[in-house]
Design an enzyme around this catalytic site. Structure first.
Site, mmCIF file in Angstrom:
data_model
loop_
_atom_site.group_PDB
_atom_site.id
_atom_site.type_symbol
_atom_site.label_atom_id
_atom_site.label_comp_id
_atom_site.label_asym_id
_atom_site.label_seq_id
_atom_site.Cartn_x
_atom_site.Cartn_y
_atom_site.Cartn_z
ATOM 1 N N LYS A 154 0.793 -1.193 0.058
ATOM 2 C CA LYS A 154 0.077 -0.164 -0.094
ATOM 3 C C LYS A 154 0.727 1.051 0.094
ATOM 4 O O LYS A 154 0.629 2.414 -0.822
ATOM 5 C CB LYS A 154 -0.924 -0.019 1.202
ATOM 6 N N ILE A 155 2.119 1.174 0.910
ATOM 7 C CA ILE A 155 2.769 2.421 0.895
ATOM 8 C C ILE A 155 3.466 2.683 -0.611
ATOM 9 O O ILE A 155 3.442 3.758 -0.975
ATOM 10 C CB ILE A 155 3.524 2.358 2.169
ATOM 11 N N CYS A 205 9.830 -1.824 1.242
ATOM 12 C CA CYS A 205 9.478 -3.271 1.569
ATOM 13 C C CYS A 205 9.789 -3.964 2.924
ATOM 14 O O CYS A 205 10.475 -2.846 3.768
ATOM 15 C CB CYS A 205 10.629 -4.092 0.800
ATOM 16 N N PRO A 206 9.218 -4.937 3.519
ATOM 17 C CA PRO A 206 9.614 -5.394 4.852
ATOM 18 C C PRO A 206 10.836 -5.730 5.012
ATOM 19 O O PRO A 206 11.355 -6.153 3.921
ATOM 20 C CB PRO A 206 8.510 -6.602 4.995
ATOM 21 N N THR A 232 12.492 4.883 3.649
ATOM 22 C CA THR A 232 11.574 5.114 4.680
ATOM 23 C C THR A 232 10.806 3.738 5.099
ATOM 24 O O THR A 232 10.111 3.703 6.085
ATOM 25 C CB THR A 232 10.323 5.944 4.254
ATOM 26 N N ARG A 234 12.728 0.186 6.440
ATOM 27 C CA ARG A 234 13.395 -0.329 7.790
ATOM 28 C C ARG A 234 14.944 -0.195 7.632
ATOM 29 O O ARG A 234 15.521 -0.294 6.394
ATOM 30 C CB ARG A 234 13.349 -1.695 8.036
ATOM 31 N N ASP A 258 14.575 8.043 6.760
ATOM 32 C CA ASP A 258 13.927 8.243 7.841
ATOM 33 C C ASP A 258 13.904 7.123 8.934
ATOM 34 O O ASP A 258 13.350 7.076 10.002
ATOM 35 C CB ASP A 258 12.448 8.387 7.446
ATOM 36 N N GLU A 263 19.179 2.551 14.995
ATOM 37 C CA GLU A 263 18.288 3.744 15.485
ATOM 38 C C GLU A 263 17.857 3.448 16.974
ATOM 39 O O GLU A 263 17.551 4.462 17.597
ATOM 40 C CB GLU A 263 16.978 4.153 14.381
ATOM 41 N N HIS A 295 12.578 8.801 11.937
ATOM 42 C CA HIS A 295 11.549 8.004 12.032
ATOM 43 C C HIS A 295 10.159 8.522 12.095
ATOM 44 O O HIS A 295 9.488 8.214 13.090
ATOM 45 C CB HIS A 295 11.725 6.586 13.010
#
Length: 331
Positions: A154-155, A205-206, A232, A234, A258, A263, A295
Site C-alpha cells: 500500500k505504501i 519493502c519489509p 522510509t 526499515r 527516515d 536507531e 523515523h
C-alpha cells in the site's frame, strides 16, 4: 485490565485517549523504551503495547510472561523486532497494526525527494543567515525521470501514484504479481531493472532475511551515477557504511533516510546535549546531499488515530477470544 504502553510520547497518549477504551481498561503510559531492565514496569499488566524500537527478545518476553503479561500488542506494522518463536513457545499472542496511513509514509518519502532535489534544507539555512545566493542549489525536473519502487504494498503504491503525478516513469519491484498497476502509471519490473534503471530509488519493502542489506556496495555500484536513494522502510534494508563510500565517490548523489539500522537507542529521544556516539550516523550527517529524519514518516494525526483505534480493537478482539491481526512464527 492493565495495559502498559512503552515508548509512548505525548502524541501517543493523546491519540489513545481520544480513541476511547472500556472503563475497566487501565492505560499506563511509559516514555521509556522496553528492555530487559525496564520490563519491571509491566509487572501485573495483562497487555504490553510496544513500538518499533522496543526490545522483544526471548529474555524480555520470558520476563513479561513471568510477570503476568498475556498479550503483546504492537503499535506498528513491522514485527522484525519480535522473537516470534519465543512468543509462541510462551503462549504470548502478538498482534500488530497492518496498515494505518500509507499516505503518511509515502508523502514523507516524496517530501525527502523534493527537499533533496531542490536543496530546500540548504536554502533554508542560507536565507536565515542572510545569504540569498543560488550557487549550489540547482536541481532537476522530476518530469520524465525514472522512479524505482522496491515493495509494491500500500505504501509503495501510494508513493508510485504521487510520483506518476509528477510525470515520472515508475517501475515497481515486488516478489509477487501486482494487479492494477496501470492505474498508477507504473509497471512491474525485476529487481535488477529497478536497481539499474532508476534515477530515484525508494524502499518500501519489509525487513526479512532476504531483504537485509538489500542495498549494499554491489547494488550501489549497479545504480546510475548520481542516483537518489530514499529509505522510509526499515534501517537494515541498507548497509550504512556502504552508503558513505558511495556518497564520497559521487555514485550516490542524494540520500534521504527516515530509518537507520542502529536507531533503537537514538531515535525518538533528545541527545542534543552530548556527542553523537554512532560514528557512521555522524559521518552521514556531514554530507550536504543527505537528509536524515528520525523515523517520523508515520507521524500524522490521521496515522496516529488509526494506530490507536486498531490497537484498541486488536486488544478487544483478543479479550473476546477472536484475535485479529495476529502474527506467528513462520507466517
Amino acid at each position: 485490565m492493565r495495559i502498559c504502553l512503552f515508548s509512548s510520547k505525548p502524541y501517543d497518549r493523546e491519540s489513545f485517549l481520544a480513541a476511547g477504551a472500556p472503563s475497566d481498561w487501565q492505560l499506563h503510559f511509559h516514555e521509556t523504551r522496553l528492555t530487559l531492565d525496564s520490563s519491571a514496569l509491566a509487572a501485573g499488566s495483562e497487555v504490553v503495547c510496544a513500538f518499533i524500537n522496543d526490545e522483544l527478545s526471548a529474555p524480555v518476553l520470558e520476563r513479561l510472561a513471568a510477570q503476568g503479561t498475556r498479550l503483546i500488542a504492537l503499535r506498528s506494522a513491522g514485527y522484525n523486532h519480535v522473537d516470534l518463536q519465543a512468543a509462541q513457545r510462551l503462549g504470548l499472542p502478538v498482534v500488530r497494526v497492518p496498515a494505518y496511513s500509507p499516505h503518511a509514509v509515502a508523502e514523507h518519502a516524496v517530501a525527502l525527494v523534493l527537499a533533496l532535489n531542490r536543496r530546500i534544507h540548504r536554502a533554508f539555512n542560507r536565507t536565515r543567515e542572510g545569504d540569498f545566493s543560488l550557487h549550489g542549489l540547482t536541481g532537476f525536473d522530476l518530469h520524465g525521470k525514472t522512479v524505482g519502487v522496491v515493495g509494491g504494498g500500500k505504501i509503495g503504491q501510494a508513493f508510485a501514484r504521487i510520483m506518476h503525478g509528477f510525470g515520472c516513469q515508475v517501475l515497481i519491484y515486488d516478489p509477487y504479481p501486482l494487479a492494477g498497476l496501470e492505474t498508477l502509471g507504473a509497471r512491474q519490473a525485476t529487481l535488477d531493472e529497478v536497481i539499474t534503471g532508476s534515477d530515484i530509488l525508494s524502499l518500501h519493502c519489509p525487513l526479512t532475511e532476504a531483504s537485509h542489506h538489500l542495498i549494499d556496495r554491489a547494488r550501489l555500484a549497479q545504480m546510475k551515477p548520481g542516483v537518489m536513494l530514499i529509505n522510509t522502510g526499515r534501517g537494515a534494508l541498507v548497509d550504512a557504511p556502504a552508503l558513505i563510500a558511495a556518497l564520497k565517490s559521487g555514485q550516490l548523489g542524494y540520500l534521504g533516510l527516515d530509518v537507520y539500522e542502529e536507531e533503537s537507542e537514538l531515535f525518538f529521544e533528545d541527545h542534543s546535549d552530548r556527542p553523537l556516539q554512532d560514528d557512521t550516523l555522524a559521518r552521514l550527517l556531514t554530507f550536504p546531499n543527505v537528509i536524515i529524519t528520525a523515523h517520523q514518516a508515520f507521524l500524522t494525526r490521521e496515522a496516529l488515530g488509526a494506530i490507536a483505534r486498531t490497537t484498541r480493537d486488536n486488544i478487544a478482539a483478543w479479550v473476546a477470544g477472536t484475535p485479529s491481526n495476529e502474527v506467528k512464527a513462520g507466517a
